[in-house]
Enzyme design. Structure first.
Site, short mmCIF file in Angstrom:
data_model
loop_
_atom_site.label_atom_id
_atom_site.label_comp_id
_atom_site.label_asym_id
_atom_site.label_seq_id
_atom_site.Cartn_x
_atom_site.Cartn_y
_atom_site.Cartn_z
CG ASN A 74 -0.20 -0.16 2.52
OD1 ASN A 74 0.57 0.71 2.91
ND2 ASN A 74 -0.43 -1.29 3.20
N GLY B 54 -0.43 0.83 17.08
CA GLY B 54 -0.41 0.13 15.79
C GLY B 54 -0.67 1.11 14.66
#
Length: 453
Positions: free
Chosen positions: A245, A308
């Site tokens: 990505n 995260g």
């Protein structure tokens, strides 16, 4: 009984297509037991009629500052003193600009200057208008003046555009008010509501978010271990191709520097990025999601805060080709057999003794709905939602914006509190994020003792 019962709310409506939602909002506020009086700008009446709001609230709707009958008794001052809460929904770009400039050229802006009640607004405008520097400057000015900003949300807009600027849904706005009146200490960025009956003694609103940030001293995280994932993962297809990505890792690296500056011992687990390792930070490089999970698991026994931030690929190849896949003449289609990658965030939060955990949600539509779902489903302490469809923000950009969501403990049906961080350099956003999460982390009462320096 709802905590809104008996609250005196002035509902201001300005001239945006989202004004149709204000009818639902007024009904929900009345259903919760609040007393509601509506003030509409002249332009708002082109979208929804005063008669509609009068029927829903049972109160006369005020529309003019120069109403001879109402102003015979200084009606705008009386209304300003009557209110416990002033809520403007929708708040258009024009209205926010006038409020930020301190103008009092109609009834709504005048009573906002005259009131000492709690003031909140729900922005609603086209995504290009919301991302314009003037709108962002005005929003920041209003927050500095003590206004609490609810939203905006992101998604498809009436004009057909997709992006930030949608007004929050009426149910979400009511949930925000309920949470603020829950009797708990207000979350950073949520000003406490004055529920005393003596309306003349309301204290002027202050910026509670900045007050909370006083805890963000250089040693606020001294002895704590902060683990941050950053960047993308790559899932090999064959020796030369992979799935990935657009994440650059800039946000995660900025967070690592912010945590370091607060005195934390920082472990940065980075996917394949081209960024230099910040000074004083321990870095582990990984490629795939499986490798990232292994690196994360190795840090968890001593981890106090886990963030995260990495854009982890959801899927990987069931079997990686040993050699480069060749195009087959006459066969234009290629089918890849994908399997789901491990959920790193869930692996952290579902431990018996999880650290304080912050997740990220990169969305292109329905930002609030997807963020709320991920917050609850993955048992997060805080989620940072990004509208990656917004121009010049998010993946690869130097600037970013975010909406922070977390559950209010013991609130009505675990309501979700939110705070918007307007567009700014990622380093500044990282510092603001830590300023926000510090009181939440301290309330989390981690069981580990600080590690030795």
């Amino acid at each position: 009984m709802s905590r809104l019962a008996g609250q005196r709310i002035v509902l201001g409506i300005s001239a945006g297509i989202a004004a149709y939602k204000s009818a639902v909002l007024a009904r929900l506020l009345k259903k919760a037991g609040a007393e509601v009086r509506v003030v509409m700008t002249e332009g708002a009446q082109a979208f929804i009629t005063p008669l509609t709001l009068q029927a829903l609230t049972g109160e006369e709707v005020r529309t003019s500052l120069l109403d001879p009958q109402a102003e015979a008794g200084m009606g705008h001052i009386e209304l300003a003193k009557w209110a416990d809460i002033v809520l403007i929904a929708p708040a258009t770009a024009d209205l926010m600009a006038r409020l930020a400039a301190g103008m009092a050229d109609d009834l709504l802006t005048t009573l906002c200057l005259a009131t000492r009640a709690r003031c909140l607004l729900a922005p609603a405008m086209n995504q290009a208008m919301w991302s314009h520097p003037a709108s962002l400057r005005n929003a920041a000015t209003l927050v500095d003046m003590g206004w609490q900003q609810l939203g905006p949300d992101a998604g498809e807009q009436a004009c057909g555009d997709v992006g930030g600027g949608r007004m929050l849904e009426p149910e979400d706005i009511v949930a925000e008010l309920e949470a603020a009146l829950s009797g708990q200490a207000p979350a950073p960025g949520m000003l406490p509501l004055d529920t005393t009956p003596e309306h003349d003694d309301h204290a002027p609103a202050t910026d509670a978010f900045m007050a909370a940030s006083n805890d963000a001293t250089p040693g606020a995280l001294a002895g704590r271990h902060v683990v941050i994932t950053a960047g993308p993962t790559r899932e090999a297809i064959d020796p030369v191709r992979y799935l990935s990505n657009h994440s650059s890792g800039k946000m995660g690296f900025a967070l690592a520097e912010a945590a370091r500056d607060l005195g934390a011992h920082v472990t940065l687990i980075a996917g394949p990025v081209s960024l230099a390792t910040p000074e004083g930070i321990t870095r582990t490089d990984v490629i795939s999601a499986v490798e990232m999970l292994e690196a994360v698991n190795a840090t968890l026994p001593s981890c106090d805060i886990f963030i995260g931030c990495a854009a982890v690929a959801d899927y990987r190849l069931a079997e990686v080709a040993e050699h480069k896949l060749k195009k087959v003449p006459g066969s234009p289609d290629l089918t890849l057999n994908l399997v789901e990658n491990p959920d790193i965030i869930a692996a952290v939060t579902h431990r018996e003794d999880p650290p304080f955990t912050v997740g990220f949600a990169a969305e292109t539509r329905e930002l609030a709905r997807h963020a709320h779902d991920k917050l609850v489903r993955k048992r997060l302490d805080l989620i940072v939602a990004n509208d990656v469809a917004a121009p010049n923000l998010g993946f690869g950009a130097d600037d970013n914006a975010a909406v922070l969501y977390h559950l209010v403990p013991n609130g009505p049906e675990d309501p979700v509190a939110s705070y918007t961080l307007s567009p700014r350099p990622k380093q500044d956003l990282a510092r603001a994020l830590f300023e926000y999460l510090l009181p939440l982390f301290q309330a989390h009462q981690p069981t580990r003792s600080p590690v030795a320096p």
